[in-house]
Design a protein around this motif. Structure first.
Motif, PDB file in Angstrom:
ATOM      1  N   SER A 197      34.786  42.025  28.756  1.00  0.00           N
ATOM      2  CA  SER A 197      34.898  40.702  28.144  1.00  0.00           C
ATOM      3  C   SER A 197      33.634  39.907  28.466  1.00  0.00           C
ATOM      4  CB  SER A 197      36.118  39.960  28.693  1.00  0.00           C
ATOM      5  OG  SER A 197      36.099  38.609  28.293  1.00  0.00           O
ATOM      6  N   TYR A 198      33.234  39.063  27.505  1.00  0.00           N
ATOM      7  CA  TYR A 198      32.092  38.186  27.723  1.00  0.00           C
ATOM      8  C   TYR A 198      32.519  36.718  27.694  1.00  0.00           C
ATOM      9  CZ  TYR A 198      29.529  42.480  26.711  1.00  0.00           C
ATOM     10  OH  TYR A 198      29.066  43.778  26.744  1.00  0.00           O
ATOM     11  N   ASP A 199      33.781  36.497  28.020  1.00  0.00           N
ATOM     12  CA  ASP A 199      34.304  35.134  28.061  1.00  0.00           C
ATOM     13  C   ASP A 199      34.159  34.592  29.489  1.00  0.00           C
ATOM     14  OD1 ASP A 199      35.614  32.759  27.836  1.00  0.00           O
ATOM     15  OD2 ASP A 199      37.617  33.618  27.573  1.00  0.00           O
ATOM     16  N   TYR A 200      33.216  33.679  29.678  1.00  0.00           N
ATOM     17  CA  TYR A 200      32.929  33.140  31.006  1.00  0.00           C
ATOM     18  C   TYR A 200      33.476  31.726  31.183  1.00  0.00           C
ATOM     19  CZ  TYR A 200      29.610  37.011  30.740  1.00  0.00           C
ATOM     20  OH  TYR A 200      29.047  38.248  30.586  1.00  0.00           O
ATOM     21  N   SER A 201      34.385  31.328  30.344  1.00  0.00           N
ATOM     22  CA  SER A 201      34.886  29.948  30.363  1.00  0.00           C
ATOM     23  C   SER A 201      35.596  29.602  31.667  1.00  0.00           C
ATOM     24  CB  SER A 201      35.833  29.709  29.186  1.00  0.00           C
ATOM     25  OG  SER A 201      36.926  30.618  29.219  1.00  0.00           O
ATOM     26  N   VAL A 202      36.172  30.597  32.334  1.00  0.00           N
ATOM     27  CA  VAL A 202      36.889  30.329  33.581  1.00  0.00           C
ATOM     28  C   VAL A 202      35.949  29.800  34.659  1.00  0.00           C
ATOM     29  CG1 VAL A 202      36.602  32.641  34.584  1.00  0.00           C
ATOM     30  CG2 VAL A 202      38.612  31.276  35.187  1.00  0.00           C
ATOM     31  N   TYR A 203      34.659  30.099  34.538  1.00  0.00           N
ATOM     32  CA  TYR A 203      33.680  29.647  35.523  1.00  0.00           C
ATOM     33  C   TYR A 203      33.292  28.178  35.346  1.00  0.00           C
ATOM     34  CZ  TYR A 203      32.967  34.716  36.141  1.00  0.00           C
ATOM     35  OH  TYR A 203      33.145  36.063  36.362  1.00  0.00           O
ATOM     36  N   ASN A 204      33.875  27.499  34.369  1.00  0.00           N
ATOM     37  CA  ASN A 204      33.485  26.110  34.090  1.00  0.00           C
ATOM     38  C   ASN A 204      34.090  25.094  35.060  1.00  0.00           C
ATOM     39  OD1 ASN A 204      31.841  26.694  31.905  1.00  0.00           O
ATOM     40  ND2 ASN A 204      33.523  26.594  30.428  1.00  0.00           N
ATOM     41  N   SER A 205      34.956  25.539  35.958  1.00  0.00           N
ATOM     42  CA  SER A 205      35.528  24.614  36.934  1.00  0.00           C
ATOM     43  C   SER A 205      34.500  24.303  38.019  1.00  0.00           C
ATOM     44  CB  SER A 205      36.792  25.213  37.557  1.00  0.00           C
ATOM     45  OG  SER A 205      36.469  26.346  38.331  1.00  0.00           O
ATOM     46  N   LEU A 206      34.610  23.135  38.628  1.00  0.00           N
ATOM     47  CA  LEU A 206      33.636  22.681  39.625  1.00  0.00           C
ATOM     48  C   LEU A 206      33.527  23.625  40.830  1.00  0.00           C
ATOM     49  CD1 LEU A 206      31.572  20.555  40.396  1.00  0.00           C
ATOM     50  CD2 LEU A 206      33.436  19.200  41.411  1.00  0.00           C
ATOM     51  N   PRO A 207      34.649  24.083  41.415  1.00  0.00           N
ATOM     52  CA  PRO A 207      34.525  25.011  42.550  1.00  0.00           C
ATOM     53  C   PRO A 207      33.751  26.282  42.193  1.00  0.00           C
ATOM     54  CG  PRO A 207      36.749  24.155  42.418  1.00  0.00           C
ATOM     55  CD  PRO A 207      36.056  23.725  41.168  1.00  0.00           C
ATOM     56  N   PHE A 208      34.028  26.843  41.017  1.00  0.00           N
ATOM     57  CA  PHE A 208      33.315  28.045  40.586  1.00  0.00           C
ATOM     58  C   PHE A 208      31.829  27.760  40.383  1.00  0.00           C
ATOM     59  CE2 PHE A 208      37.180  30.513  39.080  1.00  0.00           C
ATOM     60  CZ  PHE A 208      36.949  31.573  39.948  1.00  0.00           C
ATOM     61  N   LEU A 209      31.533  26.642  39.735  1.00  0.00           N
ATOM     62  CA  LEU A 209      30.139  26.301  39.461  1.00  0.00           C
ATOM     63  C   LEU A 209      29.340  26.145  40.755  1.00  0.00           C
ATOM     64  CD1 LEU A 209      30.521  23.753  36.508  1.00  0.00           C
ATOM     65  CD2 LEU A 209      29.613  26.084  36.394  1.00  0.00           C
ATOM     66  N   VAL A 210      29.940  25.500  41.747  1.00  0.00           N
ATOM     67  CA  VAL A 210      29.259  25.308  43.036  1.00  0.00           C
ATOM     68  C   VAL A 210      29.079  26.649  43.742  1.00  0.00           C
ATOM     69  CG1 VAL A 210      29.399  24.249  45.317  1.00  0.00           C
ATOM     70  CG2 VAL A 210      30.094  22.951  43.294  1.00  0.00           C
ATOM     71  N   ALA A 211      30.143  27.463  43.752  1.00  0.00           N
ATOM     72  CA  ALA A 211      30.077  28.763  44.432  1.00  0.00           C
ATOM     73  C   ALA A 211      29.061  29.690  43.774  1.00  0.00           C
ATOM     74  CB  ALA A 211      31.459  29.415  44.435  1.00  0.00           C
ATOM     75  N   ILE A 212      29.098  29.762  42.449  1.00  0.00           N
ATOM     76  CA  ILE A 212      28.174  30.643  41.722  1.00  0.00           C
ATOM     77  C   ILE A 212      26.734  30.154  41.882  1.00  0.00           C
ATOM     78  CG2 ILE A 212      27.502  31.469  39.427  1.00  0.00           C
ATOM     79  CD1 ILE A 212      30.518  31.365  38.703  1.00  0.00           C
ATOM     80  N   THR A 213      26.557  28.830  41.868  1.00  0.00           N
ATOM     81  CA  THR A 213      25.219  28.275  42.093  1.00  0.00           C
ATOM     82  C   THR A 213      24.702  28.655  43.474  1.00  0.00           C
ATOM     83  OG1 THR A 213      25.670  26.383  40.645  1.00  0.00           O
ATOM     84  CG2 THR A 213      23.859  26.154  42.202  1.00  0.00           C
ATOM     85  N   MET A 214      25.590  28.599  44.473  1.00  0.00           N
ATOM     86  CA  MET A 214      25.199  29.001  45.823  1.00  0.00           C
ATOM     87  C   MET A 214      24.788  30.467  45.860  1.00  0.00           C
ATOM     88  SD  MET A 214      27.460  29.164  49.349  1.00  0.00           S
ATOM     89  CE  MET A 214      28.313  30.651  48.837  1.00  0.00           C
ATOM     90  N   LEU A 215      25.603  31.330  45.260  1.00  0.00           N
ATOM     91  CA  LEU A 215      25.310  32.765  45.259  1.00  0.00           C
ATOM     92  C   LEU A 215      23.970  33.057  44.600  1.00  0.00           C
ATOM     93  CD1 LEU A 215      28.715  34.467  44.311  1.00  0.00           C
ATOM     94  CD2 LEU A 215      27.622  34.426  46.539  1.00  0.00           C
ATOM     95  N   PHE A 216      23.753  32.474  43.430  1.00  0.00           N
ATOM     96  CA  PHE A 216      22.561  32.812  42.666  1.00  0.00           C
ATOM     97  C   PHE A 216      21.305  32.115  43.195  1.00  0.00           C
ATOM     98  CE2 PHE A 216      25.715  34.419  39.755  1.00  0.00           C
ATOM     99  CZ  PHE A 216      25.076  35.514  39.186  1.00  0.00           C
ATOM    100  N   SER A 217      21.444  30.896  43.671  1.00  0.00           N
ATOM    101  CA  SER A 217      20.258  30.197  44.190  1.00  0.00           C
ATOM    102  C   SER A 217      19.780  30.841  45.493  1.00  0.00           C
ATOM    103  CB  SER A 217      20.555  28.706  44.398  1.00  0.00           C
ATOM    104  OG  SER A 217      21.655  28.533  45.275  1.00  0.00           O
ATOM    105  N   PHE A 218      20.699  31.031  46.438  1.00  0.00           N
ATOM    106  CA  PHE A 218      20.331  31.683  47.695  1.00  0.00           C
ATOM    107  C   PHE A 218      19.941  33.139  47.452  1.00  0.00           C
ATOM    108  CE2 PHE A 218      22.586  28.072  49.461  1.00  0.00           C
ATOM    109  CZ  PHE A 218      21.896  27.807  50.632  1.00  0.00           C
ATOM    110  N   GLY A 219      20.667  33.779  46.527  1.00  0.00           N
ATOM    111  CA  GLY A 219      20.411  35.194  46.258  1.00  0.00           C
ATOM    112  C   GLY A 219      19.068  35.437  45.597  1.00  0.00           C
ATOM    113  N   VAL A 220      18.767  34.678  44.559  1.00  0.00           N
ATOM    114  CA  VAL A 220      17.500  34.870  43.836  1.00  0.00           C
ATOM    115  C   VAL A 220      16.313  34.533  44.732  1.00  0.00           C
ATOM    116  CG1 VAL A 220      16.084  34.039  41.919  1.00  0.00           C
ATOM    117  CG2 VAL A 220      18.516  34.529  41.551  1.00  0.00           C
TER     118      VAL A 220
END
Length: 307
Positions: A197-220
């Protein structure tokens, strides 16, 4: 202070990450599950917790045996903080089991460096990845790490290229046999199917956005330094670091293709990211910056809890 605690491998570090992981499970149980708390519920959560905690021990074994980090425990701290940041990763038994078997496979793949018992290691790695794929199909993407390892170690022996496929075939034959015996057909025992599936709408919540931003910013940011540092490693160790990088890419693809995006799919990124970020922490010269970097990693998961 944080760096001084985890800069050396000590038993207390495992106690600290034990309680961070336990907190992740408690929060997930309170926020995400609506089952009555009874003996069955406690036993189920205890089993999931055991899988998660043992996975951290496997991660620690991998990094220590393959010289992927210096003598510290930052990788298990980071892994446990990721669990707390995305507590959904603690609720899916299939994901947790698949990730555990992928870590077992990664352990065998990295140990090929010694060039001892290569046949057995290749078979074991493919076998564990195939087992992981039974729990979660897209775990099969980690099979590419075996191919990468053979290329990096310039292995031209034909049997070494065939053996991994026999490991997968062994699992396939076994599961088909079980399916015939218990379901009277060939494929009913295969619970994990190649859906996407390419439906990423579940990630639009604030907790997900903060967590994913942390993963990708620190990770990259850490990955950029990680890639640059590979050339400075001993020649014998370079393939291991490259394999970790490819493991992160495979884990990212698992997230991309995940048919049900509920956050649990990020579990596969935690181990390679923890290794990569730990390597970056080790090269930070300014003590204050290292403390701030770790403090942010520590605070963000707790901030997410109140969002």
């Amino acid at each position: 202070m944080i760096t001084s605690i985890f800069s050396k491998s000590k038993p207390i570090n495992f106690i600290i990450v034990f309680f961070i992981t336990l907190l992740a499970f408690i929060v997930a149980s309170l926020k995400l599950t609506h089952e009555p708390i009874n003996i069955d519920f406690i036993l189920e959560k205890s089993g999931l917790f055991a899988i998660s905690y043992i996975s951290m021990w496997v991660l620690n074994f991998i990094v220590s045996k393959n010289n992927l980090v210096k003598n510290n425990n930052f990788e298990i701290l980071i892994y446990s903080l990721f669990l707390l940041a995305i507590v959904q990763t603690t609720t899916n038994i299939n994901m947790l089991c698949a990730n555990f078997f992928v870590l077992l496979a990664l352990r065998r793949i990295l140990s090929i460096r010694s060039q001892k018992n290569v046949n057995k290691k290749l078979f074991d790695a493919a076998f564990w990845i195939a087992i992981a794929a039974l729990f979660y199909f897209w775990s099969i993407l980690f099979f590419a790490l075996i191919i990468v390892a053979l290329v990096l170690y310039t292995d031209n022996k034909l049997n070494h290229w065939i053996i991994p496929f026999t490991g997968v075939l062994t699992v396939f034959i076994f599961v088909v046999s079980v399916s015939i015996l218990f379901h009277n057909d060939f494929f009913s025992a295969f619970k994990s199917l190649p859906e996407y599936s390419y439906d990423y709408s579940v990630y639009n919540s604030l907790p997900f956005l903060v967590a994913i931003t942390m993963l990708f910013s620190f990770g990259v940011w850490s990955a950029l330094f990680f890639i640059k540092s590979i050339k400075q490693k001993k020649k014998a160790l370079r393939p291991s670091f490259n394999i970790v990088l490819f493991a992160l890419i495979a884990a990212f693809l698992v997230v991309v293709f995940a048919p049900e995006k509920d956050g649990s799919e990020f579990i596969f990124m935690f181990a390679p990211l923890a290794i990569i970020i730990t390597n970056y922490i080790q090269v930070i010269q300014e003590k204050w910056f290292k403390e701030v970097f770790l403090l942010l990693l520590l605070l963000v998961p707790f901030i997410i809890l109140v969002l």
